[in-house]
Design an enzyme around this catalytic site. Structure first.
Site, PDB file in Angstrom:
ATOM      1  N   ASP A 150       0.630  -0.702  -0.231  1.00  0.00           N
ATOM      2  CA  ASP A 150       0.023  -0.131   0.108  1.00  0.00           C
ATOM      3  C   ASP A 150       0.628   1.222   0.035  1.00  0.00           C
ATOM      4  O   ASP A 150       1.919   1.009   0.970  1.00  0.00           O
ATOM      5  CB  ASP A 150      -1.098   0.239   1.369  1.00  0.00           C
ATOM      6  CG  ASP A 150      -1.837   0.970   1.408  1.00  0.00           C
ATOM      7  OD1 ASP A 150      -3.102   1.296   0.068  1.00  0.00           O
ATOM      8  OD2 ASP A 150      -1.887   1.976   2.651  1.00  0.00           O
TER       9      ASP A 150
ATOM     10  N   GLU B 198      15.182 -15.519   0.297  1.00  0.00           N
ATOM     11  CA  GLU B 198      15.595 -16.452   0.817  1.00  0.00           C
ATOM     12  C   GLU B 198      14.287 -17.633   0.873  1.00  0.00           C
ATOM     13  O   GLU B 198      14.936 -19.053   1.168  1.00  0.00           O
ATOM     14  CB  GLU B 198      15.107 -15.803   2.300  1.00  0.00           C
ATOM     15  CG  GLU B 198      16.564 -14.607   2.525  1.00  0.00           C
ATOM     16  CD  GLU B 198      15.970 -13.874   3.598  1.00  0.00           C
ATOM     17  OE1 GLU B 198      15.712 -14.485   4.901  1.00  0.00           O
ATOM     18  OE2 GLU B 198      16.331 -12.759   4.173  1.00  0.00           O
TER      19      GLU B 198
END
Length: 594
Positions: free
Chosen positions: A232, A302
């Protein structure tokens, strides 16, 4: 000029490629992603507010529709001053929507159906009920707790003027002053910045602890198995050094509104594709945001699989937007220049051209969108008597009203154009049913803070957030088990309910389902695109070739006759047929082979 002679197969010859095939790759490069606004999607417990069990109950609808992923608007613990975009706890579910166990069940159900899940992240600001802000209120000026937010002394001899002249996007000042306390500075109580509501204090992204906290929040949801994040106000967060005054004004959403024009192309259209969809000023699109997204990109790397970051960035020109999706930053950025483009063939071609040029240059997909929870639905927007998109931030009962027939016809045509464009596409819940905004909501039921902070000058976004109709004529049109809906539905929603469109030839739902099936089968999202040469400068027609499909959108007033023997794959409306010809009428798009 308007074409009056029938097209031939030779007329549909492809010109040079303006976008080359993306080939195979990460799922998000050509995915169709469906936005769920949880409080308005489906109500699982009968309290009139949608929830996560409601989402789980409708996953089969999404699978059958043919989307690839679901983006969920905020469901976090929140006082709901801005419908959940005021987050009090980024690691928990608000009881309105259920529990973490409900989230895990919904996520597992989606993954079982082959649907990815993207969750909303709100990093520009928190709720004023967040533990950090409560600590800041209790702490002294200059404390570590206050440094997590944008606290400043006021101007003037007694500090009783705001630190600068910025205005809130929701209306009114962007600063609120604290109550007096014994350890105030000589300038008295400090002020805090809130680019949105007073209940949404802006976080200080110059503070290392803020960076660490949000990286930990990312890992919390990635560990649960989410496939990505929609960010956002991705162009916010970092503010210009010194917080300088600015004389401009920023509204909730910006876009072109061109009153009183005939439907002709605009020779003055900006060559960079700009439509007015950009926020500017010292509080937006600062270079520092990009280092944040590089760090987040590393976090996502990751984890196994193709996790993605999606930018809600109201940025123009498109060359600025492309910076958010460079290879080591985010993966998608909503194309608001396309959303706000007027219903005009030349302007649409320009936005598409520039979008491909800029996004291809950084190796990112173009991410198309026509509606979301912040803008008037395109069924209503395109039904207004303007060449432009009309107001974006709500339509009130006292405003000029959309023509529902015109709006739906244009919206269906615009949707088929969008879904034929290579890249990724976002759908907003209910658009597959052809839902309009509720443009006659009484003021007493409105909840959007922009309505209240502008004293009603802006209708606000409630009209596009009305609960969905699933079973026409049932209590609440099947939104839940009772007749309760947190916002009232317009009468027309009964006729547009999902159960009245399933399997019905020509319904908006079946048009979407067919188009998505074809898009997948023809690999449209991962293909190259060429304009049809003979129509490349047409003021009335948008026509291109993508994969093995010819797409023709007639925005003019004269029906466009198709080549003899053309095979129509899907059409946004009824075609004009005679013994000799099939023609595309006004405001209609077809996919065909020829």
């Amino acid at each position: 000029m308007t074409r009056t002679t029938p097209l031939t197969t030779d007329d549909l010859t492809a010109g040079p490629l303006v976008h080359t095939s993306a080939g195979s790759g990460e799922w998000w490069r050509d995915a169709v992603i469906y936005q769920v606004y949880p409080r308005s999607f489906a109500d699982g417990n009968g309290d009139g507010i949608g929830d996560l069990p409601g989402v789980t109950s409708k996953l089969d609808h999404l699978k059958q529709l043919g989307v690839d992923a679901v983006w969920l608007s905020p469901f976090y613990r929140s006082p709901q001053k801005d419908a959940g975009y005021d987050v009090a706890d980024y690691r928990d579910i608000d009881p309105l929507f259920g529990t973490l166990a409900d989230f895990d069940e919904m996520l597992a159900g989606a993954h079982e159906r082959g649907l990815k899940i993207i969750v909303d992240l709100v990093p520009n600001h928190s709720s004023d009920q967040h533990v950090w802000f409560q600590e800041a209120l209790a702490a002294a000026p200059g404390s570590a707790a206050r440094d997590r937010y944008m606290f400043r002394d006021g101007r003037g001899p007694e500090g009783d003027e705001p630190p600068n002249n910025w205005q809130s996007i929701f209306g009114g000042p962007a600063w609120t002053r604290l109550a007096p306390r014994e350890d105030d500075t000589p300038l008295g109580p400090q002020w805090y910045l809130h680019l949105f509501d007073t209940s949404q204090p802006d976080l200080n992204w110059e503070n290392r602890e803020v960076h660490e906290e949000f990286e930990a929040v990312l890992r919390f949801w990635l560990d649960r198995g989410v496939d990505g994040f929609r960010v956002d106000v991705a162009h916010g967060m970092v503010k210009a050094a010194g917080l300088p005054d600015w004389e401009g004004q920023v509204s909730m959403v910006e876009g072109t509104v061109e009153e009183g024009h005939d439907q002709v192309s605009d020779p003055g259209a900006p060559e960079d594709g700009s439509t007015g969809a950009g926020h500017n000023g010292p509080m937006f699109d600062q270079d520092g945001v990009h280092e944040i997204y590089r760090a987040w990109h590393r976090v996502l790397e990751e984890y196994p699989g193709d996790r993605c970051l999606v930018a809600e960035a109201w940025v123009e020109p498109l060359s600025r937007l492309a910076r958010y999706v460079r290879p080591d930053e985010m993966h998608q950025a909503f194309n608001f220049s396309f959303l706000t483009a007027p219903w005009d063939a030349a302007r649409l071609r320009t936005v598409v051209d520039v979008s491909f040029n800029t996004m291809d240059a950084v190796g990112a997909p173009t991410t198309w969108v026509l509606s979301n929870h912040d803008v008037v639905r395109h069924v209503s927007r395109l039904g207004l008597a303007t060449i432009g998109t009309g107001p974006l931030n709500g339509i009130a009962a006292t405003d000029p009203q959309p023509d529902p027939v015109l709006g739906l016809r244009r919206a269906r045509a615009a949707t088929l154009l969008m879904l034929a464009l290579p890249g990724s596409a976002y759908l907003y819940q209910g658009e597959e049913l052809g839902l309009p905004d509720h443009t006659a909501l009484p003021d007493e039921v409105r909840q959007d803070p922009s309505f209240f902070r502008t004293a009603g000058a802006e209708a606000g976004r409630d009209g596009c957030r009305v609960p969905l109709p699933w079973v026409g004529g049932a209590p609440g049109n099947g939104f839940g088990s009772t007749d309760a809906t947190w916002l009232p539905q317009p009468d027309v929603y009964a006729d547009l309910a999902a159960d009245r469109q399933y399997g019905v030839e020509g319904s908006t739902y079946e048009m979407y389902r067919t188009a998505l099936e074809l898009r997948r089968a023809e690999k449209v999202g991962a293909s190259g695109l060429s304009w049809v040469e003979s129509l490349a400068d047409s003021p009335d027609v948008v026509a291109f070739r993508v994969a093995d499909v010819v797409v023709v959108g007639n925005l003019g007033t004269v029906p466009l006759a198709l080549p003899a023997g053309a095979e129509v794959l899907v059409a946004s409306g009824d075609l004009d047929s005679s013994a000799d010809t099939v023609a595309v009428p006004t405001d209609t798009t077809v996919w065909l082979r020829a």
